[in-house]
Design a protein around this motif. Structure first.
Motif, PDB file in Angstrom:
ATOM      1  N   ILE A 388      63.507   8.156  37.765  1.00 62.38           N
ATOM      2  CA  ILE A 388      64.092   8.242  39.104  1.00 62.38           C
ATOM      3  C   ILE A 388      64.374   9.714  39.428  1.00 62.38           C
ATOM      4  CG2 ILE A 388      66.016   7.572  40.599  1.00 62.38           C
ATOM      5  CD1 ILE A 388      64.249   5.226  39.790  1.00 62.38           C
ATOM      6  N   HIS A 389      63.757  10.202  40.493  1.00 56.71           N
ATOM      7  CA  HIS A 389      64.066  11.530  40.998  1.00 56.71           C
ATOM      8  C   HIS A 389      65.071  11.352  42.135  1.00 56.71           C
ATOM      9  CE1 HIS A 389      60.849  13.869  38.937  1.00 56.71           C
ATOM     10  NE2 HIS A 389      60.302  12.668  38.872  1.00 56.71           N
ATOM     11  N   PRO A 390      66.318  11.749  41.946  1.00 59.07           N
ATOM     12  CA  PRO A 390      67.330  11.490  42.966  1.00 59.07           C
ATOM     13  C   PRO A 390      67.024  12.145  44.303  1.00 59.07           C
ATOM     14  CG  PRO A 390      68.180  12.970  41.262  1.00 59.07           C
ATOM     15  CD  PRO A 390      66.883  12.433  40.754  1.00 59.07           C
ATOM     16  N   GLU A 391      66.253  13.239  44.285  1.00 56.79           N
ATOM     17  CA  GLU A 391      65.924  13.911  45.541  1.00 56.79           C
ATOM     18  C   GLU A 391      65.191  12.987  46.508  1.00 56.79           C
ATOM     19  OE1 GLU A 391      65.171  14.981  42.554  1.00 56.79           O
ATOM     20  OE2 GLU A 391      65.805  17.062  42.259  1.00 56.79           O
ATOM     21  N   ALA A 392      64.375  12.084  45.965  1.00 59.85           N
ATOM     22  CA  ALA A 392      63.627  11.155  46.817  1.00 59.85           C
ATOM     23  C   ALA A 392      64.568  10.210  47.556  1.00 59.85           C
ATOM     24  CB  ALA A 392      62.635  10.361  45.973  1.00 59.85           C
ATOM     25  N   GLY A 410      72.625   9.043  38.340  1.00 54.07           N
ATOM     26  CA  GLY A 410      72.684   7.839  37.522  1.00 54.07           C
ATOM     27  C   GLY A 410      73.963   7.761  36.720  1.00 54.07           C
ATOM     28  N   VAL A 411      74.486   6.555  36.599  1.00 51.75           N
ATOM     29  CA  VAL A 411      75.658   6.294  35.774  1.00 51.75           C
ATOM     30  C   VAL A 411      75.257   5.284  34.706  1.00 51.75           C
ATOM     31  CG1 VAL A 411      77.988   5.342  35.717  1.00 51.75           C
ATOM     32  CG2 VAL A 411      77.278   6.775  37.638  1.00 51.75           C
ATOM     33  N   GLU A 412      75.606   5.566  33.469  1.00 52.77           N
ATOM     34  CA  GLU A 412      75.164   4.741  32.347  1.00 52.77           C
ATOM     35  C   GLU A 412      75.475   3.264  32.573  1.00 52.77           C
ATOM     36  OE1 GLU A 412      76.487   6.120  28.586  1.00 52.77           O
ATOM     37  OE2 GLU A 412      75.627   4.438  27.471  1.00 52.77           O
ATOM     38  N   ASP A 413      74.463   2.441  32.329  1.00 51.54           N
ATOM     39  CA  ASP A 413      74.578   0.996  32.524  1.00 51.54           C
ATOM     40  C   ASP A 413      73.875   0.316  31.357  1.00 51.54           C
ATOM     41  OD1 ASP A 413      74.996  -1.269  34.829  1.00 51.54           O
ATOM     42  OD2 ASP A 413      73.165  -1.644  33.698  1.00 51.54           O
ATOM     43  N   LYS A 414      74.549  -0.581  30.689  1.00 50.26           N
ATOM     44  CA  LYS A 414      73.997  -1.208  29.485  1.00 50.26           C
ATOM     45  C   LYS A 414      72.735  -2.006  29.774  1.00 50.26           C
ATOM     46  CE  LYS A 414      75.164  -4.329  25.673  1.00 50.26           C
ATOM     47  NZ  LYS A 414      76.195  -5.216  25.076  1.00 50.26           N
ATOM     48  N   LEU A 415      72.687  -2.649  30.915  1.00 53.33           N
ATOM     49  CA  LEU A 415      71.551  -3.516  31.233  1.00 53.33           C
ATOM     50  C   LEU A 415      70.331  -2.734  31.667  1.00 53.33           C
ATOM     51  CD1 LEU A 415      70.504  -6.425  31.598  1.00 53.33           C
ATOM     52  CD2 LEU A 415      71.419  -6.367  33.926  1.00 53.33           C
ATOM     53  N   ARG A 416      70.540  -1.674  32.492  1.00 50.06           N
ATOM     54  CA  ARG A 416      69.402  -0.985  33.119  1.00 50.06           C
ATOM     55  C   ARG A 416      69.289   0.483  32.720  1.00 50.06           C
ATOM     56  NH1 ARG A 416      71.620  -2.818  38.844  1.00 50.06           N
ATOM     57  NH2 ARG A 416      73.489  -2.356  37.611  1.00 50.06           N
ATOM     58  N   GLU A 417      69.968   0.910  31.666  1.00 53.34           N
ATOM     59  CA  GLU A 417      70.058   2.303  31.247  1.00 53.34           C
ATOM     60  C   GLU A 417      70.992   3.081  32.177  1.00 53.34           C
ATOM     61  OE1 GLU A 417      65.533   2.622  30.990  1.00 53.34           O
ATOM     62  OE2 GLU A 417      66.240   4.206  29.649  1.00 53.34           O
ATOM     63  N   ILE A 420      72.209   3.360  39.985  1.00 49.54           N
ATOM     64  CA  ILE A 420      72.096   4.463  40.928  1.00 49.54           C
ATOM     65  C   ILE A 420      73.335   4.506  41.822  1.00 49.54           C
ATOM     66  CG2 ILE A 420      70.691   5.471  42.755  1.00 49.54           C
ATOM     67  CD1 ILE A 420      68.311   3.947  41.604  1.00 49.54           C
ATOM     68  N   VAL A 421      73.965   5.665  41.846  1.00 47.63           N
ATOM     69  CA  VAL A 421      75.162   5.886  42.658  1.00 47.63           C
ATOM     70  C   VAL A 421      74.832   6.904  43.752  1.00 47.63           C
ATOM     71  CG1 VAL A 421      77.522   6.765  42.676  1.00 47.63           C
ATOM     72  CG2 VAL A 421      76.732   5.333  40.770  1.00 47.63           C
ATOM     73  N   ALA A 422      75.256   6.613  44.976  1.00 45.51           N
ATOM     74  CA  ALA A 422      75.057   7.530  46.104  1.00 45.51           C
ATOM     75  C   ALA A 422      76.405   7.942  46.667  1.00 45.51           C
ATOM     76  CB  ALA A 422      74.221   6.862  47.193  1.00 45.51           C
ATOM     77  N   ILE A 423      76.574   9.236  46.865  1.00 46.18           N
ATOM     78  CA  ILE A 423      77.751   9.775  47.549  1.00 46.18           C
ATOM     79  C   ILE A 423      77.298  10.300  48.905  1.00 46.18           C
ATOM     80  CG2 ILE A 423      79.642  11.435  47.446  1.00 46.18           C
ATOM     81  CD1 ILE A 423      79.373  11.450  44.426  1.00 46.18           C
ATOM     82  N   MET A 447      64.703   1.697  43.503  1.00 47.83           N
ATOM     83  CA  MET A 447      65.282   2.986  43.881  1.00 47.83           C
ATOM     84  C   MET A 447      66.440   2.853  44.869  1.00 47.83           C
ATOM     85  SD  MET A 447      61.920   5.486  44.127  1.00 47.83           S
ATOM     86  CE  MET A 447      62.891   6.954  44.491  1.00 47.83           C
ATOM     87  N   ILE A 448      66.807   1.636  45.219  1.00 48.93           N
ATOM     88  CA  ILE A 448      67.924   1.434  46.137  1.00 48.93           C
ATOM     89  C   ILE A 448      69.241   1.597  45.368  1.00 48.93           C
ATOM     90  CG2 ILE A 448      69.008  -0.147  47.775  1.00 48.93           C
ATOM     91  CD1 ILE A 448      66.205   0.693  48.594  1.00 48.93           C
ATOM     92  N   PRO A 449      70.141   2.478  45.807  1.00 51.30           N
ATOM     93  CA  PRO A 449      71.403   2.662  45.086  1.00 51.30           C
ATOM     94  C   PRO A 449      72.212   1.376  44.976  1.00 51.30           C
ATOM     95  CG  PRO A 449      71.057   4.481  46.617  1.00 51.30           C
ATOM     96  CD  PRO A 449      69.987   3.453  46.910  1.00 51.30           C
ATOM     97  N   THR A 450      72.955   1.270  43.896  1.00 47.37           N
ATOM     98  CA  THR A 450      73.820   0.114  43.654  1.00 47.37           C
ATOM     99  C   THR A 450      75.209   0.331  44.248  1.00 47.37           C
ATOM    100  OG1 THR A 450      72.650  -0.296  41.576  1.00 47.37           O
ATOM    101  CG2 THR A 450      74.769  -1.392  41.877  1.00 47.37           C
ATOM    102  N   ASP A 451      75.755   1.527  44.061  1.00 50.80           N
ATOM    103  CA  ASP A 451      77.109   1.852  44.504  1.00 50.80           C
ATOM    104  C   ASP A 451      77.080   3.014  45.497  1.00 50.80           C
ATOM    105  OD1 ASP A 451      78.062   1.407  41.091  1.00 50.80           O
ATOM    106  OD2 ASP A 451      78.185  -0.057  42.713  1.00 50.80           O
ATOM    107  N   TYR A 452      77.973   2.944  46.495  1.00 43.56           N
ATOM    108  CA  TYR A 452      78.046   3.976  47.526  1.00 43.56           C
ATOM    109  C   TYR A 452      79.492   4.457  47.656  1.00 43.56           C
ATOM    110  CZ  TYR A 452      73.476   2.102  48.890  1.00 43.56           C
ATOM    111  OH  TYR A 452      72.161   1.674  48.897  1.00 43.56           O
ATOM    112  N   PHE A 453      79.649   5.781  47.806  1.00 42.27           N
ATOM    113  CA  PHE A 453      80.973   6.367  47.964  1.00 42.27           C
ATOM    114  C   PHE A 453      80.951   7.380  49.106  1.00 42.27           C
ATOM    115  CE2 PHE A 453      80.809   4.805  43.675  1.00 42.27           C
ATOM    116  CZ  PHE A 453      82.084   4.324  43.435  1.00 42.27           C
TER     117      PHE A 453
END
Length: 484
Positions: A388-392, A410-417, A420-423, A447-453
């Protein structure tokens, strides 16, 4: 086969089909093909390409026996196979088709049409250049459009020689390959097993309990996968109390394998050795190591046979052992180039020095010649084995009206490595569901973020660029407002 005897893929498959016609070549889902059936089906595809005077074909198919047959059939007549994912947005596929300009497009709707009237090509294939383009794959680049990379057949044939020397595959092996053939690792694993004369089991989908049972039933001896896939198998095997005693070797790539999983691997794969190899789409194999535990996390092993590695400083000079610099690689496995807007392969953006190529990774060598990775293409991270290239993602977010700035990581996740977090810096009211909907028009699902802040006071560096480290610290300190 020796280093002076490079045998083309179609020629090798002809030999195996003649010597072992009834041996299973490939199994996927409910489909089973013997080597004779596989070879004949590949010849049928070769006939299709010859009939249509095809030199390049775009393939948009899910896993199964059809794509490997087509791929091998293309090697009979020198066709470049460009493999696109059916999961990509239609608009993205359309852009890529305009870029690669294929002579044919094969998808689920056109297979029957092409094969319906095709005769079987005579066994003697046309002569063609193994240094010509034969495979175009796609990997995420610095934009939301996947970047195409072009390979010739020789690069794979040379890789077969190298990994045979390192891994000592056996013709009696049963390869178990996880992952979609739209990615180069599973595709390579399937073709590698067929070229060997092994039986290849290609996973169809990723239902972990079914995968585990299939691995037991087929008595797999060699497994190809990513760390995420192995973790899922381990968790399911531990849950079900299953051991995979037939497996003698696991091969992992796509991202760094955590040595802390070695104990779990030993419990499930009780008779296996575990290896990881490091490489890139552009460079192919670079290094490999047997995973034994207690190694530094950034160790990726010794260079593979036929690979030379140099670590250079900013002036292009070789640095001493232990000193970090840019990784340059020389081998017979290098790619031809990226797919440009004109459809012609180009190496623009790559750096060369005395025949050595760099794609931007940083690392160092120790006194024994082992390679360590100290920085991977700036901010690159992996989700479920995909780079995953976050710039994209940031570029796609910034195209949405009301979003002034974005940072993705990226934030460490046991299931998916990683997840994806977006600020975001918001300049107008937006509903989260609308953001996700617009992203789905331009990005593949993974490539769709999971969490948004939300960050209202957006930090900038002295050069007025986003201060990524500071934003990451704000996130870790729970000082950002979750976007609901």
């Amino acid at each position: 086969m020796t280093k002076n005897q490079i045998e083309p893929i179609h020629s090798r498959l002809r030999q195996i089909a003649s010597a072992s016609p009834e041996k299973h070549a490939i199994i996927s889902g409910g489909e089973r093909l013997t080597y004779e059936q596989f070879f004949n089906h590949s010849r049928q595809w070769a006939s299709v390409f010859k009939k249509h005077n095809c030199k390049s074909v775009a393939v948009i198919l899910t896993n199964g026996t059809q794509l490997p047959c087509l791929f091998v059939g293309a090697t009979f007549v020198g066709v470049n196979v460009c493999i696109l994912s059916p999961d990509w947005p239609a608009g993205q596929i359309e852009i890529l088709l305009k870029r690669i300009r294929p002579d044919m497009i094969v998808d689920e709707n056109t297979i029957s049409e092409f094969l319906g009237s095709a005769e079987i090509l005579p066994v003697q294939a046309e002569e063609f250049d193994i240094d010509a383009a034969f495979y175009t794959g796609f990997t995420s680049g610095s934009s939301s459009i996947p970047k195409g990379f072009v390979r010739d057949q020789r690069s794979w044939l040379e890789s077969f020689l190298s990994d045979q020397e390192y891994f000592s595959f056996k013709e009696g092996d049963i390869f178990f390959v996880m992952g979609s053939l739209t990615h180069s690792l599973p595709l390579y694993g399937v073709i590698r097993g067929l070229y060997l004369g092994a039986t290849v089991y290609l996973a169809n989908g990723f239902h972990t309990r079914r995968l585990l049972q299939d691995c037991v039933d087929c008595t797999a001896t060699v497994i190809y996968g990513t760390p995420t896939q192995y973790r899922a198998l381990l968790d399911q095997a531990n849950k079900d109390g299953v051991q995979l005693k037939s497996v003698r070797m696991t091969l992992s790539a796509g991202s760094k394998f955590p040595d802390k999983w070695l104990e779990d691997m030993g419990a499930v794969f009780s008779h296996a050795k575990h290896f990881e190899f490091f490489g890139t789409s552009e460079l192919s194999y670079i290094s490999a190591r047997e995973i034994k535990g207690q190694d530094p996390q950034n160790l990726v092993g010794l260079p593979m046979p036929s690979v030379e590695v140099r670590i250079l400083d900013e002036e292009g000079e070789t640095v001493p052992a232990g000193e970090i610099g840019e990784i340059y690689v020389k081998s017979p496995f290098l790619f031809q180039g990226y797919v440009g807007d004109t459809g012609v392969a180009t190496r623009i953006g790559c750096r060369f020095k005395d025949g050595f190529l760099s794609v931007g990774d940083r690392g160092h060598l120790d006194t024994e010649g082992q390679l360590y990775i100290d920085g991977r293409m700036d901010r690159l991270f992996q989700v479920s084995g995909r780079n995953i290239h976050p710039e994209a993602i940031e570029a796609a977010l910034s195209e949405i009206a009301g979003i002034e700035a974005a940072m993705v990581f990226g934030v460490e996740d046991k299931l998916r490595e990683n997840r994806i977090v977006a600020i975001l810096k918001i300049s107008a009211p937006l509903k989260l569901r609308n953001i996700r909907s617009q992203l789905r028009d331009t990005l593949p699902p993974y490539m769709i973020p999971t969490d948004y802040f939300i960050c209202e006071d957006w930090p900038l560096t002295h050069s007025q660029k986003t201060d990524f480290p500071k934003l990451k610290k704000l996130y870790l300190a729970n000082k950002l407002r979750r976007y609901l």
